[in-house]
Each structure stands twice: as C-alpha cells, then as structure tokens.
Scaffold this motif. Structure first.
Motif, PDB file in Angstrom:
ATOM      1  N   ARG A 142      -3.972 -24.670 -50.793  1.00 40.68           N
ATOM      2  CA  ARG A 142      -4.878 -24.534 -51.936  1.00 40.68           C
ATOM      3  C   ARG A 142      -5.992 -25.567 -51.870  1.00 40.68           C
ATOM      4  N   VAL A 143      -5.640 -26.773 -51.400  1.00 41.48           N
ATOM      5  CA  VAL A 143      -6.668 -27.810 -51.237  1.00 41.48           C
ATOM      6  C   VAL A 143      -7.706 -27.327 -50.213  1.00 41.48           C
ATOM      7  N   ALA A 144      -7.202 -26.799 -49.100  1.00 43.06           N
ATOM      8  CA  ALA A 144      -8.115 -26.332 -48.043  1.00 43.06           C
ATOM      9  C   ALA A 144      -9.017 -25.204 -48.566  1.00 43.06           C
ATOM     10  N   LEU A 145      -8.436 -24.319 -49.379  1.00 49.36           N
ATOM     11  CA  LEU A 145      -9.238 -23.220 -49.938  1.00 49.36           C
ATOM     12  C   LEU A 145     -10.292 -23.767 -50.902  1.00 49.36           C
ATOM     13  N   ALA A 146      -9.875 -24.683 -51.775  1.00 50.18           N
ATOM     14  CA  ALA A 146     -10.821 -25.251 -52.734  1.00 50.18           C
ATOM     15  C   ALA A 146     -11.959 -25.961 -52.006  1.00 50.18           C
ATOM     16  N   ARG A 147     -11.620 -26.631 -50.918  1.00 49.46           N
ATOM     17  CA  ARG A 147     -12.639 -27.353 -50.148  1.00 49.46           C
ATOM     18  C   ARG A 147     -13.665 -26.383 -49.547  1.00 49.46           C
ATOM     19  N   ALA A 148     -13.194 -25.218 -49.152  1.00 50.53           N
ATOM     20  CA  ALA A 148     -14.130 -24.221 -48.612  1.00 50.53           C
ATOM     21  C   ALA A 148     -14.963 -23.603 -49.741  1.00 50.53           C
ATOM     22  N   PHE A 149     -14.318 -23.267 -50.855  1.00 49.78           N
ATOM     23  CA  PHE A 149     -15.033 -22.582 -51.940  1.00 49.78           C
ATOM     24  C   PHE A 149     -16.060 -23.489 -52.614  1.00 49.78           C
ATOM     25  N   VAL A 150     -15.749 -24.779 -52.719  1.00 47.18           N
ATOM     26  CA  VAL A 150     -16.593 -25.681 -53.514  1.00 47.18           C
ATOM     27  C   VAL A 150     -18.016 -25.800 -52.948  1.00 47.18           C
ATOM     28  N   VAL A 151     -18.155 -25.627 -51.642  1.00 41.59           N
ATOM     29  CA  VAL A 151     -19.502 -25.776 -51.053  1.00 41.59           C
ATOM     30  C   VAL A 151     -20.318 -24.480 -51.167  1.00 41.59           C
ATOM     31  N   GLU A 152     -19.708 -23.453 -51.750  1.00 38.96           N
ATOM     32  CA  GLU A 152     -20.370 -22.156 -51.938  1.00 38.96           C
ATOM     33  C   GLU A 152     -21.025 -21.641 -50.655  1.00 38.96           C
ATOM     34  N   PRO A 153     -20.201 -21.466 -49.619  1.00 37.17           N
ATOM     35  CA  PRO A 153     -20.759 -21.013 -48.339  1.00 37.17           C
ATOM     36  C   PRO A 153     -21.192 -19.552 -48.427  1.00 37.17           C
ATOM     37  N   GLU A 154     -22.109 -19.168 -47.565  1.00 35.86           N
ATOM     38  CA  GLU A 154     -22.466 -17.755 -47.530  1.00 35.86           C
ATOM     39  C   GLU A 154     -21.349 -16.939 -46.889  1.00 35.86           C
ATOM     40  N   ILE A 155     -20.671 -17.558 -45.917  1.00 34.52           N
ATOM     41  CA  ILE A 155     -19.638 -16.832 -45.174  1.00 34.52           C
ATOM     42  C   ILE A 155     -18.358 -17.662 -45.142  1.00 34.52           C
ATOM     43  N   LEU A 156     -17.245 -17.010 -45.478  1.00 38.30           N
ATOM     44  CA  LEU A 156     -15.944 -17.661 -45.309  1.00 38.30           C
ATOM     45  C   LEU A 156     -15.337 -17.165 -44.008  1.00 38.30           C
ATOM     46  N   LEU A 157     -14.931 -18.100 -43.167  1.00 34.12           N
ATOM     47  CA  LEU A 157     -14.269 -17.748 -41.912  1.00 34.12           C
ATOM     48  C   LEU A 157     -12.812 -18.174 -42.061  1.00 34.12           C
ATOM     49  N   MET A 158     -11.913 -17.210 -42.153  1.00 28.44           N
ATOM     50  CA  MET A 158     -10.529 -17.553 -42.494  1.00 28.44           C
ATOM     51  C   MET A 158      -9.579 -17.132 -41.379  1.00 28.44           C
ATOM     52  N   ASP A 159      -8.897 -18.116 -40.813  1.00 24.41           N
ATOM     53  CA  ASP A 159      -8.001 -17.863 -39.685  1.00 24.41           C
ATOM     54  C   ASP A 159      -6.554 -17.935 -40.154  1.00 24.41           C
ATOM     55  N   GLU A 160      -5.989 -16.805 -40.472  1.00 30.66           N
ATOM     56  CA  GLU A 160      -4.611 -16.711 -40.978  1.00 30.66           C
ATOM     57  C   GLU A 160      -4.319 -17.762 -42.046  1.00 30.66           C
ATOM     58  N   PRO A 161      -5.116 -17.810 -43.098  1.00 32.10           N
ATOM     59  CA  PRO A 161      -4.969 -18.909 -44.054  1.00 32.10           C
ATOM     60  C   PRO A 161      -3.654 -18.889 -44.828  1.00 32.10           C
TER      61      PRO A 161
END
Ligand SMILES: Nc1ncnc2c1ncn2[C@@H]1O[C@H](COP(=O)(O)OP(=O)(O)OP(=O)(O)O)[C@@H](O)[C@H]1O
Length: 274
Positions: A159-178
């Motif tokens: 969940r920390v890793a997900l929040a860290r990705a979401f917080v920067v509001e990226p245009e693209i999420l690249l998710m490797d078997e999260p």
C-alpha cells in the motif's frame, strides 16, 4: 504534441495519433552475457496503449513481461526498435512504476516513503505532507505515518508503494505484478481500490500479471505474450462496461473469457514448466 522517445533508435518519422499514449514499435531486447549465449527476451514487439487505457500483459514465466515494462519505464534501452510515449502534462511525471517486491526504503517512515517523489520534484514541504497524508488515508494506512516498513505487513508495504506511485499523479502507471505477493483477500481489496482510483484519475496503466482473473477484472485489453523470445501473439478486448466491481466475476461471460485465454496460454505455460 510532444513525445518522450524512450530509445536511441532512429525515429521512423510518423507521429503517434493523439489517442495513443504508448507506442512500442519493433522492440527487441537482448540480455548480453559474458561467455554465455545472449538471452533474447523480446523479439520484434509491436503494441499500443491508448490514453486512459488499462492494458494488461499476460504470458508464461520468463516470456519478457518485466523486461517490456522496464523498457517502458526507461530503465532499459531496447536493443532494437523504438518506444514513443506521449507526454501530455509537462508538470506531471510521465511514469511511475510499482513492483511486486514493494521497493520502499526500510529506513524511511511510511510518510517519508510516500513523499519521496514529491520531495525529489521540489514540491513545497507542507504541500508534499498534505498530499502524502491524503494518499496514506486513501490506501488505509492512517495511524501508520511514522511507522518504519520493517514493522508493516507485506500488504501494508505494498500500500505504501501504491501510495507513493499515486501521489505524484503520473500520466502512466507501470505495474509489475503489484499484488502477486499478497494473500487472496487483500489482493481482491486492492484490485477494487485500483479500479476506483484509475477511474477517478484516468490513468493509463500498463499492468503485468500472471493472473487471468485479475487481468480480466481490471483491463480494457489484454495482450498475450508467447514463450521466450517474447512476442505479442494476441490482443483481446475485454467487453465489460465500467465501473466494474468484483461482482463481475459472477458473469458467465467472465468465466468464458478466462477459459478462452487459458486455452490459448496453456501450451506455452506447459512448455515452460517442462
Ligand atoms: N539480467 C538478466 N540477464 C540475463 N537474462 C535475463 C536477465 N533478466 C531477465 N533475463 C531473462 O530474460 C527473460 C525474460 O525475463 P523477464 O523477467 O522479462 O520475464 P517475465 O515474463 O517477466 O518472467 P516472470 O513471469 O517469471 O516474472 C527470462 O528468460 C529471464 O531469465
């Protein structure tokens, strides 16, 4: 229109239509090994991901899924071919990766881990705190802001890793078997949460998974890869309307699609196992 071109290969000259967020053109990737044969992980891969599309990639173990994701993340340069990514909002990061193994810093608190990308981008400290707190709440970690990752369960770390990705509001999420390392129940909770977040923020998502059920629930399209050297052998439209919830699994069409995909993959998977 601007493009971030994730390759040093020569451009072919034509420009991606505005609806394509990612265009992978003739990409090959070869791991070079000293005194041993090279490993050809990707062979002439062509693929597009539309703006706001959720595309999953499935395929047998070792077929090059993670390699493709790392090429898209700019972590590895293709041996051949070119990747074009349409970078629309220059004030937002283009991509944010999330990996299976959490990849969070054990010496940073939950809050500091979530804030990392904002700090690196020079976002004002109080604004970074506010945004981090928002996402900590959103992923259900309120009360754990000052905890260190060593004191968290696997699910909480992810969940920390997900929040860290979401917080920067990226245009693209690249998710490797999260969600691969999580237990089945938590996996379901986070899948639903991801569906809701992606819908709200209209992210483009490139999602690697072994799990056909997960791919069907989440995706607009699913790309099936063949055993190594990885190629895209088939792209399947997932016909279900959004918003989706886990209830969708009860739809007979869902099981039919899962069976169809498995029938296609089975031969390659069995070959890899042998
Ligand atoms: N650093 C490396 N050096 C040599 N070969 C590698 C390296 N990294 C990956 N490979 C090989 O490249 C191929 C593709 O690997 P990759 O991790 O992209 O596959 P994958 O489809 O993501 O696998 P999995 O589903 O098991 O995670 C595999 O045969 C793997 O052994």
């Amino acid at each position: 229109m601007t493009e971030a071109v994730r390759s040093e290969s020569p451009l072919t000259g034509d420009v991606a239509p505005i609806t394509d967020k990612i265009r992978v053109e003739g990409v090959s990737y070869r791991y070079r090994r000293r005194r041993r044969e090279d490993v050809v992980a990707l062979d002439d891969v062509d693929l597009t991901v539309g703006r706001g599309e959720f595309l999953s990639v499935v395929g047998p173990s070792g077929c090059g899924k993670s390699t493709l994701l790392r090429v898209l993340a700019g972590l590895q340069k293709p041996t051949d071919g070119v990747v074009r990514i349409h970078h629309q909002h220059r004030d937002r990061p283009l991509v944010a990766p999330v990996f299976q193994e959490y990849s969070i810093f054990p010496w940073h608190t939950v809050e500091a881990n979530v804030r990392l990308g904002l700090d690196a981008a020079g976002v004002d400290r109080s604004e970074a705190r506010r945004r981090a707190q928002e996402w900590i709440e959103r992923v259900g970690l309120t009360g754990f802001e000052k905890a260190l990752p060593g004191n968290l369960s696997g699910g909480m770390k992810q969940r920390v890793a997900l929040a860290r990705a979401f917080v920067v509001e990226p245009e693209i999420l690249l998710m490797d078997e999260p969600f691969a390392a999580l237990d089945a129940q938590l996996r379901k909770v986070l899948q639903e949460e991801l569906l809701a977040i992606v819908r709200e923020h209209n992210h483009t998502v490139f999602f690697v998974t072994h799990n056909l059920d997960e791919a069907i629930l989440l995706s607009d399209r699913i790309a099936l890869m063949s055993a190594r050297p990885g190629r895209i052998r088939r792209i399947v439209d997932v016909p279900f309307a959004r918003p989706r919830t886990a209830e969708l699994r009860k739809d007979p069409e869902f099981s039919r699609l899962e069976e169809d995909l498995w029938a296609d993959l089975k031969g390659d998977v069995e070959e890899v196992v042998q």
